[in-house]
Design a protein around this motif. Structure first.
Motif, PDB file in Angstrom:
ATOM      1  N   ARG A 337      -3.626   2.163  -0.242  1.00 22.60           N
ATOM      2  CA  ARG A 337      -3.412   1.178  -1.306  1.00 22.60           C
ATOM      3  C   ARG A 337      -4.742   0.771  -1.960  1.00 22.60           C
ATOM      4  N   HIS A 387       1.388  -5.434  -6.399  1.00 21.75           N
ATOM      5  CA  HIS A 387       1.793  -6.422  -5.409  1.00 21.75           C
ATOM      6  C   HIS A 387       3.292  -6.673  -5.588  1.00 21.75           C
ATOM      7  N   HIS A 394       0.223  -3.149 -11.420  1.00 20.31           N
ATOM      8  CA  HIS A 394      -0.983  -2.728 -12.140  1.00 20.31           C
ATOM      9  C   HIS A 394      -0.653  -1.416 -12.842  1.00 20.31           C
ATOM     10  N   GLU A 425      -3.138 -11.615 -12.580  1.00 19.05           N
ATOM     11  CA  GLU A 425      -4.218 -12.093 -11.711  1.00 19.05           C
ATOM     12  C   GLU A 425      -5.620 -11.781 -12.223  1.00 19.05           C
ATOM     13  N   HIS A 426      -5.789 -10.918 -13.211  1.00 17.24           N
ATOM     14  CA  HIS A 426      -7.144 -10.569 -13.656  1.00 17.24           C
ATOM     15  C   HIS A 426      -7.675 -11.505 -14.726  1.00 17.24           C
TER      16      HIS A 426
HETATM   17 ZN    ZN Z   1      -4.196  -6.638  -7.836  1.00 17.12          ZN
END
Ligand code: ZN
Ligand code: 2HG
Length: 471
Positions: A337, A387, A394, A425-426
């Motif tokens: 991962r 996730h 992603h 999240e980025h």
């Molecule tokens: Zn991530």
């Protein structure tokens, strides 16, 4: 070469900043500034006026005062592992590197708190917590470079959000310097402290546009007594809705039956094929027959292996499973991962879209986004992973030129159609700034602008990031 040594005597700001941080930490030589001018993806880059590396919060304050007086913009930078261009210059800004503010200052296993400088890497903070039987409740593949301050500024997520939330949820306090050079600290670490606005939460995810984080106070959790990882290969029978539907149904089952789910990560055959080819890892369990793989991690006071085995054995889509309890074998499973990002980078500069979908839409989105990208960019390599437990995928598109916003817009438009978020999240950075207005109500954006103008009236903090059209 430092500011003094370059002979740029005409640059009064460089001289002033060199006097504040010492000439050795005021970099103007392009050979020295270059690593600070391009982000990890190689997609976002710009020339800095200079790079300044303060050694204390007081120096950060004086740097901001000097830059404000000179009307020069400042881009704060931590480990430079952000993936949306928010921590590198666009052209002519001072890069404010916080990496020298490194070091864990306090670890308290009773109060479950860790205090550290903003430049401390996640890995160093994790090691300090582990030494007292604790952990941070946040983890991500870039742990050796990502800094705590940068993780606060971007409200970083990672693999344990499903259990412990993102960086904002891990924060018990910060010390920060504001645009005018003043600073405040909320480092008391009280369990309850409901005085006034939540400035700590506000600065988390502000991407360097509202203030500069110089110190962080993080909540710790005790290390679970037992931790088990399972790499589960899923093969989908016709009519059951594809690999993502199978992943999600298994995540739901684990949530219901097993206590302490800490991670639930999605991978697909094309991604694993690339990871194995790029890194030399042996093919994982169930490869190549399976359609999707779920990496589960469970931690708690008692051994969940039997319950997990029973559940996986009974699930109709499970083809094969590899289970690991010791740290080394768990890490070997995690490599499949964690090495996705570096494997994708071997193909070229990727268009990285970090998106979140409603639970009910994730499986259809996954099939749909593959189809629309394939149709529009038949030559592109498309790699999805993410996730699964958070609905966060992603989407990586490699092939179209790095400066072509087409693939980004196509993916994000698809996300919007399915009711998702363009940034899971980025953060927004510069990559997705055109999407702020399209993602929030006008009054919501107006309130963000009001905060920005109130806290940074001269617009010197990371202009061009987050908000469309510059500042
Ligand atoms: Zn991530
Ligand atoms: C991860 O989950 C990071 O590993 C990076 O968010 C995602 O490379 C990416 O697209």
């Amino acid at each position: 070469m430092t500011a003094e040594a370059t002979g740029r005597a005409d640059d009064a700001l460089a001289r002033e900043l060199a006097a504040i941080v010492s000439p050795a930490h005021c970099l103007v030589d392009p050979a020295l500034t270059a690593p600070y001018e391009v982000d990890w993806t190689r997609r976002f880059a710009g020339r800095a006026r200079l790079v300044v590396r303060p050694g204390s919060a007081a120096e950060v304050g004086r740097v901001l005062v000097a830059c404000g007086a000179a009307g020069v913009a400042v881009v704060a930078q931590g480990g430079n592992t952000g993936l949306v261009g928010g921590g590198v210059p666009r052209g002519g800004e001072v890069v404010l590197s916080l990496r020298r503010l490194a070091g864990v200052e306090r670890v308290d296993p009773e109060a479950l708190l860790l205090e550290a400088g903003a430049g401390t890497t996640l890995a160093d903070a994790q090691a300090a917590a582990a030494a007292v039987g604790c952990e941070l409740g946040i983890d991500l593949a870039a742990r050796d470079s990502a800094t705590l301050g940068g993780m606060v500024a971007t409200n970083a997520g990672g693999i344990h959000v499903i259990r412990h939330g993102p960086m904002r949820a891990r924060l018990a306090g910060i010390e920060a310097v504001l645009a005018d050079g003043s600073s405040f600290a909320r480092l008391g670490g009280l369990v309850k402290d409901n005085v006034g606005y939540d400035l700590v939460g506000l600065l988390a995810g502000s991407e360097g546009t509202l203030g500069v984080v110089t110190k962080v106070l993080l909540r710790l959790v005790p290390v679970p007594k037992v931790r088990v990882a399972a790499l589960v290969a899923l093969s989908v029978r016709p009519g059951r809705g594809g690999g993502t539907a199978a992943l999600l149904s298994l995540v739901d089952a684990v949530r219901r039956e097993v206590e302490g789910l800490e991670a639930a990560e999605a991978m697909y055959r094309d991604g694993l094929e690339l990871v194995c080819a790029a890194t030399g890892l042996a093919p994982p369990v169930g490869f190549p027959a399976a359609d999707a793989w779920l990496l589960l991690e469970v931690g708690g006071p008692s051994d969940p292996t039997d319950t997990l085995a029973e559940l996986l054995g009974a699930h109709p889509d499970v083809l094969d499973t590899a289970v690991a309890t010791d740290a080394g074998t768990r890490a070997a499973l995690w490599a499949y991962r964690e090495r996705h990002t570096e494997a994708i980078a071997t193909l070229g500069v990727a268009h990285k879209l970090d998106v979140c979908l409603p639970r009910a839409e994730l499986a259809t989105f996954e099939a749909n986004v593959r189809e629309v990208v394939r149709r529009a960019y038949p030559e592109a390599r498309l790699v999805l992973f993410g996730h699964a437990g958070d609905g966060n995928l992603h989407v990586n598109v490699v092939g179209p030129p790095a400066d072509d916003p087409g693939p980004d817009d196509l993916v994000l438009e698809t996300v919007r159609r399915f009711g998702g978020s363009v940034s899971a999240e980025h953060g927004i950075g510069v990559q997705k700034r055109a999407w702020l207005d399209r993602s929030r109500d006008p009054a919501d954006v107006a309130a963000m602008w009001a905060l920005k103008r109130a806290l940074d009236p001269r617009g010197i903090l990371n202009p061009g990031a987050v908000f469309p059209g510059g500042q």
